[in-house]
Design a protein around this motif. Sequence first.
Motif, PDB file in Angstrom:
ATOM      1  N   PHE A  34       0.841  -1.197   0.000  1.00  0.00           N
ATOM      2  CA  PHE A  34       0.000   0.000   0.000  1.00  0.00           C
ATOM      3  C   PHE A  34       0.871   1.240   0.000  1.00  0.00           C
ATOM      4  CE2 PHE A  34       0.775  -0.541   4.492  1.00  0.00           C
ATOM      5  CZ  PHE A  34       0.890   0.747   4.975  1.00  0.00           C
ATOM      6  N   ILE A  35       0.298   2.305  -0.514  1.00  0.00           N
ATOM      7  CA  ILE A  35       0.895   3.630  -0.438  1.00  0.00           C
ATOM      8  C   ILE A  35      -0.149   4.516   0.229  1.00  0.00           C
ATOM      9  CG2 ILE A  35       1.783   5.609  -1.725  1.00  0.00           C
ATOM     10  CD1 ILE A  35       2.551   3.621  -3.977  1.00  0.00           C
ATOM     11  N   ASP A  36       0.221   5.153   1.319  1.00  0.00           N
ATOM     12  CA  ASP A  36      -0.721   5.939   2.109  1.00  0.00           C
ATOM     13  C   ASP A  36      -0.421   7.424   1.949  1.00  0.00           C
ATOM     14  OD1 ASP A  36      -2.431   7.041   3.944  1.00  0.00           O
ATOM     15  OD2 ASP A  36      -1.642   5.958   5.666  1.00  0.00           O
ATOM     16  N   PHE A  37      -1.314   8.112   1.236  1.00  0.00           N
ATOM     17  CA  PHE A  37      -1.180   9.547   1.054  1.00  0.00           C
ATOM     18  C   PHE A  37      -2.095  10.337   1.983  1.00  0.00           C
ATOM     19  CE2 PHE A  37       0.500   8.644  -3.315  1.00  0.00           C
ATOM     20  CZ  PHE A  37       1.726   9.275  -3.121  1.00  0.00           C
ATOM     21  N   THR A  38      -2.681   9.672   2.977  1.00  0.00           N
ATOM     22  CA  THR A  38      -3.529  10.414   3.907  1.00  0.00           C
ATOM     23  C   THR A  38      -2.652  11.299   4.783  1.00  0.00           C
ATOM     24  OG1 THR A  38      -3.514   8.626   5.536  1.00  0.00           O
ATOM     25  CG2 THR A  38      -5.299   8.621   3.916  1.00  0.00           C
ATOM     26  N   ARG A  39      -3.224  12.413   5.224  1.00  0.00           N
ATOM     27  CA  ARG A  39      -2.468  13.370   6.017  1.00  0.00           C
ATOM     28  C   ARG A  39      -3.052  13.568   7.407  1.00  0.00           C
ATOM     29  NH1 ARG A  39      -3.985  15.183   1.338  1.00  0.00           N
ATOM     30  NH2 ARG A  39      -5.431  16.692   2.158  1.00  0.00           N
ATOM     31  N   LEU A  40      -4.290  13.218   7.605  1.00  0.00           N
ATOM     32  CA  LEU A  40      -4.965  13.560   8.844  1.00  0.00           C
ATOM     33  C   LEU A  40      -5.185  12.379   9.780  1.00  0.00           C
ATOM     34  CD1 LEU A  40      -7.618  15.935   7.238  1.00  0.00           C
ATOM     35  CD2 LEU A  40      -5.453  16.564   8.321  1.00  0.00           C
ATOM     36  N   ARG A  41      -4.869  11.170   9.351  1.00  0.00           N
ATOM     37  CA  ARG A  41      -5.095   9.983  10.175  1.00  0.00           C
ATOM     38  C   ARG A  41      -3.920   9.732  11.111  1.00  0.00           C
ATOM     39  NH1 ARG A  41      -7.448   5.491   5.986  1.00  0.00           N
ATOM     40  NH2 ARG A  41      -8.698   6.905   4.773  1.00  0.00           N
ATOM     41  N   THR A  42      -4.219   9.158  12.261  1.00  0.00           N
ATOM     42  CA  THR A  42      -3.171   8.689  13.152  1.00  0.00           C
ATOM     43  C   THR A  42      -2.620   7.402  12.547  1.00  0.00           C
ATOM     44  OG1 THR A  42      -4.335   9.623  15.030  1.00  0.00           O
ATOM     45  CG2 THR A  42      -2.659   7.972  15.508  1.00  0.00           C
ATOM     46  N   VAL A  43      -1.310   7.331  12.384  1.00  0.00           N
ATOM     47  CA  VAL A  43      -0.731   6.198  11.649  1.00  0.00           C
ATOM     48  C   VAL A  43       0.095   5.257  12.527  1.00  0.00           C
ATOM     49  CG1 VAL A  43      -0.724   7.397   9.428  1.00  0.00           C
ATOM     50  CG2 VAL A  43       1.264   7.573  10.939  1.00  0.00           C
ATOM     51  N   SER A  44       0.055   5.443  13.839  1.00  0.00           N
ATOM     52  CA  SER A  44       0.845   4.590  14.720  1.00  0.00           C
ATOM     53  C   SER A  44       0.052   4.278  15.977  1.00  0.00           C
ATOM     54  CB  SER A  44       2.157   5.293  15.102  1.00  0.00           C
ATOM     55  OG  SER A  44       2.867   4.539  16.050  1.00  0.00           O
ATOM     56  N   PHE A  45       0.338   3.136  16.574  1.00  0.00           N
ATOM     57  CA  PHE A  45      -0.237   2.791  17.869  1.00  0.00           C
ATOM     58  C   PHE A  45       0.574   3.414  19.004  1.00  0.00           C
ATOM     59  CE2 PHE A  45      -2.224  -0.443  15.320  1.00  0.00           C
ATOM     60  CZ  PHE A  45      -3.465  -0.594  15.911  1.00  0.00           C
ATOM     61  N   HIS A  46       1.702   4.011  18.671  1.00  0.00           N
ATOM     62  CA  HIS A  46       2.618   4.532  19.683  1.00  0.00           C
ATOM     63  C   HIS A  46       2.640   6.061  19.652  1.00  0.00           C
ATOM     64  CE1 HIS A  46       4.008   0.434  20.084  1.00  0.00           C
ATOM     65  NE2 HIS A  46       4.089   0.393  18.767  1.00  0.00           N
ATOM     66  N   ASP A  47       1.984   6.677  20.639  1.00  0.00           N
ATOM     67  CA  ASP A  47       2.005   8.136  20.746  1.00  0.00           C
ATOM     68  C   ASP A  47       3.311   8.622  21.360  1.00  0.00           C
ATOM     69  OD1 ASP A  47      -0.537   8.503  19.637  1.00  0.00           O
ATOM     70  OD2 ASP A  47      -1.494   8.172  21.579  1.00  0.00           O
ATOM     71  N   THR A  48       3.904   7.794  22.203  1.00  0.00           N
ATOM     72  CA  THR A  48       5.187   8.084  22.834  1.00  0.00           C
ATOM     73  C   THR A  48       5.987   6.789  22.919  1.00  0.00           C
ATOM     74  OG1 THR A  48       4.348   7.672  25.060  1.00  0.00           O
ATOM     75  CG2 THR A  48       4.212   9.951  24.248  1.00  0.00           C
ATOM     76  N   PHE A  49       7.272   6.927  23.183  1.00  0.00           N
ATOM     77  CA  PHE A  49       8.145   5.770  23.390  1.00  0.00           C
ATOM     78  C   PHE A  49       8.653   5.790  24.829  1.00  0.00           C
ATOM     79  CE2 PHE A  49       9.534   6.503  18.753  1.00  0.00           C
ATOM     80  CZ  PHE A  49       8.542   5.668  18.266  1.00  0.00           C
ATOM     81  N   GLU A  50       8.940   4.605  25.337  1.00  0.00           N
ATOM     82  CA  GLU A  50       9.666   4.526  26.601  1.00  0.00           C
ATOM     83  C   GLU A  50      11.078   5.045  26.330  1.00  0.00           C
ATOM     84  OE1 GLU A  50       8.477   3.578  29.593  1.00  0.00           O
ATOM     85  OE2 GLU A  50       6.512   3.433  28.637  1.00  0.00           O
TER      86      GLU A  50
END
Length: 186
Positions: free
Chosen positions: A109-125
């Motif tokens: 896939f190629i994702d050209f969306t700009r407004l979606r959250t694309v990760s399950f990780h908002d922060t890292f340890e």
Amino acid sequence: MSQMQIKIGIIGGSGLDNPKILEESRDIDVDTPYGKPSSQLKVGKIHGVDVVLLARHGREHTIPPTQVNNRANIQALKDAGCTHIIATTAVGSLREEIGRGDMVIVDQFIDFTRLRTVSFHDTFEPHHPAHTPMADPFDKNLRKLLNDECKELGIKHHTKGTVVTIEGQDFLREQKAGCLDSWAQI
């Protein structure tokens, strides 16, 4: 050796809300750390296999594509015990050889969306970044199984394809359509 218990999660459109699809169906209201999924989960069986259906845009198709809470949808299916997730979508094709109603078992896939959250990780340890490898984003074994079943059932299908995801009506711009046409395989 015990056989793995399969539970299939299916993310799809409004056609999946047909009550005749599932045996022993019931609705489950769930919440996740990412918020509510797009719809209640409809659980039941198809030919004896446990299945969980989720309507991507809500059961009444009220959620625009950019507002779909993909993280909550995936988390809800995981929490429901799904061992496999199949996401269906009805899209047009930029390839002449892919006709209306053809099945494509995508491999990229190629994702050209700009407004979606694309990760399950908002922060890292600290010192523990979490990156999801995307070189092969779709499970090879599941893709093989789907391709084999399409062949066995005589379903017109394409064994691979690249889906290009964009927001809104942007694909109508002639310049972008030409560019996407050179990249897309579906």
